[in-house]
Design an enzyme around this catalytic site. Sequence first.
Site, PDB file in Angstrom:
ATOM      1  N   SER A   1       0.798  -1.237   0.000  1.00  0.00           N
ATOM      2  CA  SER A   1       0.000   0.000   0.000  1.00  0.00           C
ATOM      3  C   SER A   1       0.827   1.283   0.000  1.00  0.00           C
ATOM      4  O   SER A   1       0.257   2.371  -0.104  1.00  0.00           O
ATOM      5  CB  SER A   1      -0.982   0.007   1.169  1.00  0.00           C
ATOM      6  OG  SER A   1      -2.032  -0.902   0.913  1.00  0.00           O
TER       7      SER A   1
ATOM      8  N   LYS B   1       0.052   3.243  -2.991  1.00  0.00           N
ATOM      9  CA  LYS B   1      -1.110   4.130  -3.074  1.00  0.00           C
ATOM     10  C   LYS B   1      -0.736   5.594  -3.249  1.00  0.00           C
ATOM     11  O   LYS B   1      -1.355   6.317  -4.022  1.00  0.00           O
ATOM     12  CB  LYS B   1      -1.997   3.961  -1.835  1.00  0.00           C
ATOM     13  CG  LYS B   1      -2.802   2.672  -1.813  1.00  0.00           C
ATOM     14  CD  LYS B   1      -3.662   2.594  -0.573  1.00  0.00           C
ATOM     15  CE  LYS B   1      -4.664   1.452  -0.652  1.00  0.00           C
ATOM     16  NZ  LYS B   1      -4.058   0.112  -0.658  1.00  0.00           N
TER      17      LYS B   1
ATOM     18  N   TYR C   1     -11.156   2.093   4.694  1.00  0.00           N
ATOM     19  CA  TYR C   1      -9.955   1.791   3.915  1.00  0.00           C
ATOM     20  C   TYR C   1     -10.203   0.583   3.019  1.00  0.00           C
ATOM     21  O   TYR C   1     -10.616  -0.473   3.496  1.00  0.00           O
ATOM     22  CB  TYR C   1      -8.795   1.519   4.875  1.00  0.00           C
ATOM     23  CG  TYR C   1      -7.463   1.328   4.206  1.00  0.00           C
ATOM     24  CD1 TYR C   1      -6.920   2.338   3.416  1.00  0.00           C
ATOM     25  CD2 TYR C   1      -6.739   0.162   4.370  1.00  0.00           C
ATOM     26  CE1 TYR C   1      -5.683   2.177   2.809  1.00  0.00           C
ATOM     27  CE2 TYR C   1      -5.502  -0.014   3.780  1.00  0.00           C
ATOM     28  CZ  TYR C   1      -4.981   0.997   2.999  1.00  0.00           C
ATOM     29  OH  TYR C   1      -3.755   0.829   2.399  1.00  0.00           O
TER      30      TYR C   1
END
Length: 389
Positions: free
Chosen positions: A63, A66, A173
């Site tokens: 992540s 991201k 999330y």
Amino acid sequence: MSSTIDASAIDAVLRDGVESGAMPNAVAIAADRDGVIYEGAAGPRVAGGTDQVSPDTHFRIMSMTKMVATVAALQLVEQGALDLDAPVEAYRPEFAEVQVLEGFEGDTPRLRAPASRATVRHLVTHTSGLSYWFWNADVARWQELTGTPTVTSGKDIAFTAPLVADPGTRYEYGINTDWLGRVIEAASGTTLDVAIAQGITGPLGMRETSFAPTDAQRANTAAVHVKGEDGRWTDIGEILPATPDFWAGGHGLYSTPRDYLKFQRALLGGGTFEDATILKPATVEAAFTNQIGDLDFPASIDTADPRSSHGFNPGPGCKWGYGLLLNTADVPGMRRAGSGAWAGLMNTHFWVDRTTGVTGAIYSQSLPFVPEEALAVYNAFESALYVNL
């Protein structure tokens, strides 16, 4: 490297973290606005092996991808090619088919149309209602009942996952940035890997960062570790597909600590690193500003899949900017209020503290995410760094 940093104290934190079994390996790195101020590493690339990790070892940054994808989207906004307030379906018509999961009748998911249309901004701020299986039990159950794999499978069918809340009603999330990757492709007219290479990793000289590592890079990648019943770390093999159906804006990049630090330094530098500018200063400022209004990042999130993640407890008062978790109060002896940070599922973490003028990261490669003993090492690294600043 700055002479003001007591590297030996930080080296000891990493070494003790690995020797205690809290982490299978550890690489830490930090920079201020003038350059790198710390690099250190401890432990083997593969449990039981002799090849040691280093700042040039490759990691699945999960992540931490991201924020890179978010910057690619923000570049399109600056160019006038992407409207954050447009419905997602304006760029990806198939998003109109995504429904809200309200619950279950026996083993049948109960779905309804969302009360409003999700926008691109909702994707960027994780307020669309999309979630992840490891922090939302309803998504985990939906996947189990329907036989739908997670996004880490690399299968397109993962995009059929439902919302768990109406757009704009709460922070949740989830797979928002994977959808954002598809929006970037529609708005830019190119594939996500090319958009990121042309707009970010190319200009910043990040030659070791990609969705598709070379054979040499794969051979230099830290193994994914789990602890066996005997407490020893074990290599569980590759868990991400080499040839996915889509480039995952939410988790697909491989990088090295030295390479990703260039990206961190660009954020620290208001969008500029050395001779490359990837964002305007005002855009970077917005990324470090609360973008979820009165909504809050949850102070505590329970795990829904203990094999993937522990619960996550950042404490109260956290907000979300563009791609970044923002702490609204100083962390004593550590990062200052307004710092931006995020992490990857396999225990890679970074932060950018623009007030102090420092950015740092710590890398390991293991599951599940955020075990308490590893968090203690991360905090000890950050504290040992700030003592010197």
